[in-house]
Design a protein around this motif. Structure first.
Motif, PDB file in Angstrom:
ATOM      1  N   ILE A  70       0.842  -1.202   0.000  1.00 28.91           N
ATOM      2  CA  ILE A  70       0.000   0.000   0.000  1.00 28.91           C
ATOM      3  C   ILE A  70       0.880   1.257   0.000  1.00 28.91           C
ATOM      4  O   ILE A  70       0.622   2.215  -0.731  1.00 28.91           O
ATOM      5  N   ILE A  71       1.945   1.213   0.797  1.00 35.25           N
ATOM      6  CA  ILE A  71       2.848   2.377   0.878  1.00 35.25           C
ATOM      7  C   ILE A  71       3.511   2.642  -0.486  1.00 35.25           C
ATOM      8  O   ILE A  71       3.557   3.775  -0.957  1.00 35.25           O
ATOM      9  N   ALA A  72       3.968   1.565  -1.142  1.00 32.40           N
ATOM     10  CA  ALA A  72       4.613   1.728  -2.449  1.00 32.40           C
ATOM     11  C   ALA A  72       3.623   2.270  -3.488  1.00 32.40           C
ATOM     12  O   ALA A  72       3.938   3.180  -4.256  1.00 32.40           O
ATOM     13  N   LEU A  73       2.411   1.708  -3.475  1.00 32.71           N
ATOM     14  CA  LEU A  73       1.374   2.173  -4.402  1.00 32.71           C
ATOM     15  C   LEU A  73       1.081   3.653  -4.172  1.00 32.71           C
ATOM     16  O   LEU A  73       1.047   4.446  -5.113  1.00 32.71           O
ATOM     17  N   ALA A  74       0.897   4.011  -2.895  1.00 37.07           N
ATOM     18  CA  ALA A  74       0.583   5.406  -2.552  1.00 37.07           C
ATOM     19  C   ALA A  74       1.696   6.336  -3.044  1.00 37.07           C
ATOM     20  O   ALA A  74       1.429   7.336  -3.717  1.00 37.07           O
ATOM     21  N   HIS A  75       2.931   5.963  -2.749  1.00 41.11           N
ATOM     22  CA  HIS A  75       4.032   6.850  -3.116  1.00 41.11           C
ATOM     23  C   HIS A  75       4.190   6.980  -4.623  1.00 41.11           C
ATOM     24  O   HIS A  75       4.514   8.052  -5.125  1.00 41.11           O
ATOM     25  N   SER A  76       3.931   5.896  -5.344  1.00 36.77           N
ATOM     26  CA  SER A  76       4.053   5.997  -6.800  1.00 36.77           C
ATOM     27  C   SER A  76       2.965   6.890  -7.382  1.00 36.77           C
ATOM     28  O   SER A  76       3.096   7.408  -8.485  1.00 36.77           O
ATOM     29  N   LEU A  77       1.882   7.100  -6.619  1.00 34.78           N
ATOM     30  CA  LEU A  77       0.810   7.995  -7.075  1.00 34.78           C
ATOM     31  C   LEU A  77       0.891   9.359  -6.380  1.00 34.78           C
ATOM     32  O   LEU A  77      -0.055  10.143  -6.416  1.00 34.78           O
ATOM     33  N   GLN A  78       2.004   9.620  -5.706  1.00 34.71           N
ATOM     34  CA  GLN A  78       2.201  10.888  -4.973  1.00 34.71           C
ATOM     35  C   GLN A  78       1.176  11.083  -3.854  1.00 34.71           C
ATOM     36  O   GLN A  78       0.734  12.195  -3.592  1.00 34.71           O
ATOM     37  N   LEU A  79       0.786   9.979  -3.219  1.00 35.82           N
ATOM     38  CA  LEU A  79      -0.142  10.077  -2.090  1.00 35.82           C
ATOM     39  C   LEU A  79       0.608   9.810  -0.794  1.00 35.82           C
ATOM     40  O   LEU A  79       1.627   9.110  -0.785  1.00 35.82           O
ATOM     41  N   LYS A  80       0.075  10.355   0.304  1.00 37.68           N
ATOM     42  CA  LYS A  80       0.664  10.098   1.607  1.00 37.68           C
ATOM     43  C   LYS A  80      -0.020   8.906   2.267  1.00 37.68           C
ATOM     44  O   LYS A  80      -1.163   8.580   1.950  1.00 37.68           O
ATOM     45  N   THR A  81       0.681   8.247   3.195  1.00 35.90           N
ATOM     46  CA  THR A  81       0.074   7.132   3.918  1.00 35.90           C
ATOM     47  C   THR A  81       0.029   7.424   5.418  1.00 35.90           C
ATOM     48  O   THR A  81       0.977   7.968   5.983  1.00 35.90           O
ATOM     49  N   VAL A  82      -1.089   7.044   6.019  1.00 35.32           N
ATOM     50  CA  VAL A  82      -1.228   7.121   7.477  1.00 35.32           C
ATOM     51  C   VAL A  82      -1.512   5.708   7.978  1.00 35.32           C
ATOM     52  O   VAL A  82      -2.442   5.056   7.493  1.00 35.32           O
TER      53      VAL A  82
END
Ligand code: C2E
Ligand code: CA
Ligand code: CA
Ligand code: CA
Length: 279
Positions: free
Chosen positions: A222-234
């Motif tokens: 999930i973290i990798a997916l988020a970062h590749s889409l320029q999203l932050k993770t909580v």
């Protein structure tokens, strides 16, 4: 067993009936709780894992009933959704957050965001944008201090409508987080099309992230997916130092959970020093 027609029978289910009566009673209580203003908001801090700085709070509703004591939002929010009472409750939450934000800022720093949980019904209604806009104006709050949390299942139908609604929130400066990410009926396509800023990794993945390889893989995925889409993770529901260290290793951006603090009433929040998290 009750005879219905000539050849058919309907089973009279006592449990079902008891539940229906209990729900009806709860609905009545909920109605009067709305009128009396029997709700309170608790705030749970969120931290940046790298800098250890406080980034904001999630607002969580609390209901104390004289007879039954504390009634969990897990119980009354779905009922409020089913009966339409959520419209008033949702509005109350938004107004109360706007009333509290400037106190939270005064006690912490100007860049915090307060996350508001939005229910399905609220997201189907353009009234939401109006309510947020008006509350911000009345209470002199900058929309850049607000985040909304929605779930994946809310995005299932009328995607264009939702896109427009979320876009108008984002245009105001409000950020959008997907709550309980990974537990809904997700199709990743909405991540491509919708204005989203943050993914909140559900507590069920965090709970055993140190013992279960699969949970660890899901979290890092999930973290990798988020970062590749320029999203932050909580990461939500962080309870141990080990979980925090693992999430830091995986470059998760932010965290929230009992390790740092339970959700607390505003009056307690202002007595705590939120300079940073211990690590
Ligand atoms: P949620 O949005 O997923 O909220 C996170 C829940 O996890 C909260 O439960 C919070 O108290 C709890 N939590 C936080 N950290 C930890 C931890 O480290 N360990 C454990 N075991 N739990 C933790 P809460 O406050 O009972 O809320 C339950 C759900 O009720 C929320 O889930 C949300 O779906 C709903 N809810 C709460 N407040 C509101 C509201 O104002 N509006 C709407 N529409 N829904 C709300
Ligand atoms: Ca939430
Ligand atoms: Ca959540
Ligand atoms: Ca949840």
């Amino acid at each position: 067993v009750k005879a219905v027609g000539k050849n058919s029978f309907k089973f009279f289910d006592k449990t079902l009936n008891d539940n229906a009566i209990a729900n009806l009673k709860l609905e009545q209580k909920l109605k009067s709780a709305i009128e009396r203003g029997a709700f309170e908001l608790h705030y749970q801090p969120q931290f940046d894992i790298k800098t250890k700085r406080l980034i904001g709070f999630e607002a969580l509703i609390r209901w104390y009933d004289d007879e039954q004591g504390n009634i969990s939002p897990v119980v009354f929010i779905p009922l409020a959704e089913a009966t339409g009472l959520i419209d008033k409750i949702g509005k109350w939450v938004i107004t109360q957050v706007c009333k509290d934000i400037n106190t939270l800022i005064a006690h912490t720093h100007a860049n915090i965001r307060v996350a508001i949980n939005i229910s399905t019904r609220q997201l189907c209604n353009t009234e939401l944008v109006k309510t947020l806009k008006e509350s911000c104006e009345v209470h002199q709050v900058s929309p850049t201090n607000i985040e909304v949390e929605i779930t994946e299942s809310m995005l299932m139908d009328d995607i264009d409508e939702k896109k427009q609604l979320l876009q108008s929130l984002q245009n105001m400066g409000i950020t959008v987080a997907i709550d309980d990410f990974g537990t809904g009926y997700s199709s990743f396509s909405y991540l491509k099309d919708l204005p989203v800023n943050t993914l909140k990794i559900d507590r069920t993945f965090i709970q055993h992230v140190c013992e279960q390889v699969k949970d660890e893989e899901i979290a890092s995925g999930i973290i990798a997916l988020a970062h590749s889409l320029q999203l932050k993770t909580v990461a939500e529901g962080v309870e141990t130092q080990e979980q925090l260290s693992l999430l830091a290793q995986q470059s998760c951006d932010c965290c929230q959970g009992y390790l740092f603090s339970k959700p607390l009433p505003l009056i307690d929040i202002v007595n705590i020093n939120y300079d940073g998290i211990r690590q």
